[in-house]
Design an enzyme around this catalytic site. Structure first.
Site, PDB file in Angstrom:
ATOM      1  N   HIS A 115       0.824  -1.208   0.000  1.00 35.34           N
ATOM      2  CA  HIS A 115       0.000   0.000   0.000  1.00 35.34           C
ATOM      3  C   HIS A 115       0.858   1.258   0.000  1.00 35.34           C
ATOM      4  CE1 HIS A 115      -3.745  -2.162   0.553  1.00 35.34           C
ATOM      5  NE2 HIS A 115      -3.111  -2.925   1.421  1.00 35.34           N
ATOM      6  N   GLU A 134      -7.239  -4.210  -3.658  1.00 36.65           N
ATOM      7  CA  GLU A 134      -7.708  -4.895  -2.451  1.00 36.65           C
ATOM      8  C   GLU A 134      -8.983  -4.208  -1.966  1.00 36.65           C
ATOM      9  OE1 GLU A 134      -5.938  -6.621   1.752  1.00 36.65           O
ATOM     10  OE2 GLU A 134      -5.040  -4.834   0.879  1.00 36.65           O
ATOM     11  N   GLN A 168      -9.895  -2.211   6.393  1.00 35.69           N
ATOM     12  CA  GLN A 168     -10.622  -1.586   5.288  1.00 35.69           C
ATOM     13  C   GLN A 168     -11.867  -0.881   5.828  1.00 35.69           C
ATOM     14  OE1 GLN A 168      -9.533  -1.981   2.008  1.00 35.69           O
ATOM     15  NE2 GLN A 168      -7.949  -3.507   2.395  1.00 35.69           N
ATOM     16  N   HIS A 202     -10.158 -11.084   2.901  1.00 36.75           N
ATOM     17  CA  HIS A 202     -11.156 -10.320   3.638  1.00 36.75           C
ATOM     18  C   HIS A 202     -12.509 -11.014   3.463  1.00 36.75           C
ATOM     19  CE1 HIS A 202      -8.574  -6.956   4.802  1.00 36.75           C
ATOM     20  NE2 HIS A 202      -7.968  -7.139   3.637  1.00 36.75           N
ATOM     21  N   HIS A 231      -2.956 -12.326   1.772  1.00 41.86           N
ATOM     22  CA  HIS A 231      -2.329 -12.475   3.094  1.00 41.86           C
ATOM     23  C   HIS A 231      -2.945 -13.621   3.919  1.00 41.86           C
ATOM     24  CE1 HIS A 231      -5.621  -9.735   4.118  1.00 41.86           C
ATOM     25  NE2 HIS A 231      -4.958  -8.666   3.726  1.00 41.86           N
ATOM     26  N   ARG A 287     -12.884 -29.016  12.564  1.00 38.18           N
ATOM     27  CA  ARG A 287     -14.248 -29.268  12.102  1.00 38.18           C
ATOM     28  C   ARG A 287     -14.713 -28.221  11.094  1.00 38.18           C
ATOM     29  NH1 ARG A 287     -14.721 -30.902  17.524  1.00 38.18           N
ATOM     30  NH2 ARG A 287     -15.376 -28.815  18.201  1.00 38.18           N
ATOM     31  N   ASP A 307       6.481 -10.971   8.863  1.00 35.58           N
ATOM     32  CA  ASP A 307       7.088 -10.069   9.838  1.00 35.58           C
ATOM     33  C   ASP A 307       7.040 -10.640  11.251  1.00 35.58           C
ATOM     34  OD1 ASP A 307       4.377  -9.881  10.257  1.00 35.58           O
ATOM     35  OD2 ASP A 307       4.242  -7.710  10.001  1.00 35.58           O
ATOM     36  N   HIS A 340       2.028 -10.790  11.708  1.00 37.26           N
ATOM     37  CA  HIS A 340       0.838 -11.269  11.009  1.00 37.26           C
ATOM     38  C   HIS A 340       0.715 -12.791  11.047  1.00 37.26           C
ATOM     39  CE1 HIS A 340       0.881  -7.173   9.424  1.00 37.26           C
ATOM     40  NE2 HIS A 340      -0.363  -7.378   9.013  1.00 37.26           N
ATOM     41  N   ASP A 362       2.632  -6.026   2.249  1.00 42.18           N
ATOM     42  CA  ASP A 362       1.381  -5.379   2.640  1.00 42.18           C
ATOM     43  C   ASP A 362       1.691  -4.142   3.496  1.00 42.18           C
ATOM     44  OD1 ASP A 362      -1.350  -4.951   2.868  1.00 42.18           O
ATOM     45  OD2 ASP A 362      -1.613  -6.328   4.542  1.00 42.18           O
TER      46      ASP A 362
END
Length: 391
Positions: free
Chosen positions: A67, A135, A147, A198, A219, A230, A250, A253, A276
């Site tokens: 970004h 994205e 977002q 997302h 990601h 399950r 990193d 995440h 990202d």
């Protein structure tokens, strides 16, 4: 003609990338010859020579999901933004990248994609702008992450058709398609790679989306349904298929152990390392911004005010080193995940991604700790460590 000599060249091998010592690479705008130092010693070479002194020479890194960095963001309506991002990316060994948009209103997104188009057509001033990664806004409110929910909308190819020449990857929440995969089909026909992310999709819906042409996961682990014994979720579908999985390495995440699990589950295939990163990348601790929301950075962690992880401040060379050390693989194997793999995903394997005669002379030279010494794009040096150190 120019040459890099005394290099550990990261080259294609029968089972993946390998590092070969005592190599020389001759190039102009493209790679002209790759040879041993013994063979180079017998050449009547009079061109510019860079002595790598045993350092690695690899194809330039490609960052498919970024970004921002250096105080700038893809969404900034400022002509300085993308060149500044390109310059910083080059300092981290990146020779090509996809500036990535956020979930904004469509006019703002169209304007950002227009700026990306302009940057694609201009001579590179740093890393090449290869197109855009879109994205949102076609995502799930349930897994919006950082977002902005008010801008989320249903997938509509007509909304992006005019920018199909720019968009290379687009993220969707497949459950929001409600079984109608015409959007995916239209994207693929236009040469756009469709990624799921997302998303609140369950395992069955994710596998159905893959069967209908989704090739990529945004990601992995983040902003999607996780793996439960399950309810395998999107993560289970990703590990149980040949989709290409982005990893932000990193150690914020994705836990180091989870990175190892993905490496083993995917058989060392189907993984691409990304950053990202947001505009705060490279600026240190403090307050920043992403998608119109306040972000707070401390160390490697960037969060919204409510604690939600908000993109990263990771540089790609650091991500390669971290993943290599976590998984315990040779440097050459880790480098393949930011070179050949993304080049193939974008259909650029005939131009870049490997050190081979005839390909663009896009190269990065680095030491064992992945510290970048020099980045070469189109045969021209666009970053050199010494120049930065003496500035």
């Amino acid at each position: 003609m120019k040459a890099v000599v005394n290099a550990q060249a990261v080259l294609p091998g029968a089972a993946g990338f390998v590092a070969r010592e005592d190599m020389a690479i001759l190039y102009d705008a493209r790679i002209e010859k790759i040879m041993t130092m013994q063979a180079f010693a017998h050449l009547p070479f009079t061109g510019e020579v860079y002595d790598a002194a045993g350092a690695y020479v690899a194809p330039g890194f490609l960052n498919l999901h970024i970004h921002g960095c250096a105080g700038w963001d893809t969404m900034d309506a400022d002509a300085r933004a993308l060149p500044a991002m390109a310059a910083m990316q080059a300092s981290h060994g990146v020779t090509g990248f996809l500036p990535t948009t956020m979930t904004y209103d469509m006019p703002t997104i169209h304007a950002a994609l227009g700026r990306v188009r302009t940057a694609m057509q201009a001579p590179p001033s740093g890393a090449r702008v290869l197109g855009a990664n879109m994205e949102g806004p076609f995502i799930s409110p349930a897994y919006k992450g950082s977002q902005k929910e008010s801008n989320i909308q249903r997938a509509d190819f007509a909304a992006i058709a005019d920018d199909a020449d720019v968009v290379k990857i687009i993220t969707i929440a497949p459950e929001e398609l409600h079984g109608d995969y015409s959007f995916v089909e239209a994207c693929r026909a236009a040469g756009i790679r469709v990624s799921m992310g997302h998303t609140a999709a369950d395992y069955a819906t994710a596998r159905e989306a893959i069967a209908h042409g989704v090739q990529h996961v945004t990601h992995l682990f983040n902003a999607q349904t996780g793996l439960h014994h399950r309810e395998p979720g999107v993560v289970g579908a990703a590990l149980d298929s040949d989709v290409l999985c982005e990893l932000i390495t990193d150690n914020v995440h994705v836990h180091p152990a989870a990175q190892c699990i993905v490496w083993r589950a995917k058989g060392g295939q189907g993984i691409v390392l990304v950053t990202d990163s947001l505009r705060a990348c490279g600026l240190g601790d403090g307050e920043s911004e992403l998608g119109g929301q306040r972000v707070f950075v401390k160390g490697r962690r960037a969060t919204l005010a409510d604690g939600t992880i908000a993109a990263s401040v990771l540089a790609l060379n650091d991500g390669v080193r971290i993943f290599r050390d976590n998984v315990g693989i040779p440097t050459a194997q880790a480098v393949e995940l930011v070179t050949r793999v993304p080049a193939t995903a974008l259909g650029l394997e005939d131009r870049c991604g490997t050190l081979e005669v005839g390909k663009q002379a896009d190269m990065t030279i680095f030491d064992e700790q992945l510290q970048i010494r020099r980045t070469i794009i189109g045969g021209e040096t666009c970053y050199e460590q010494e120049a930065k150190a003496n500035a």
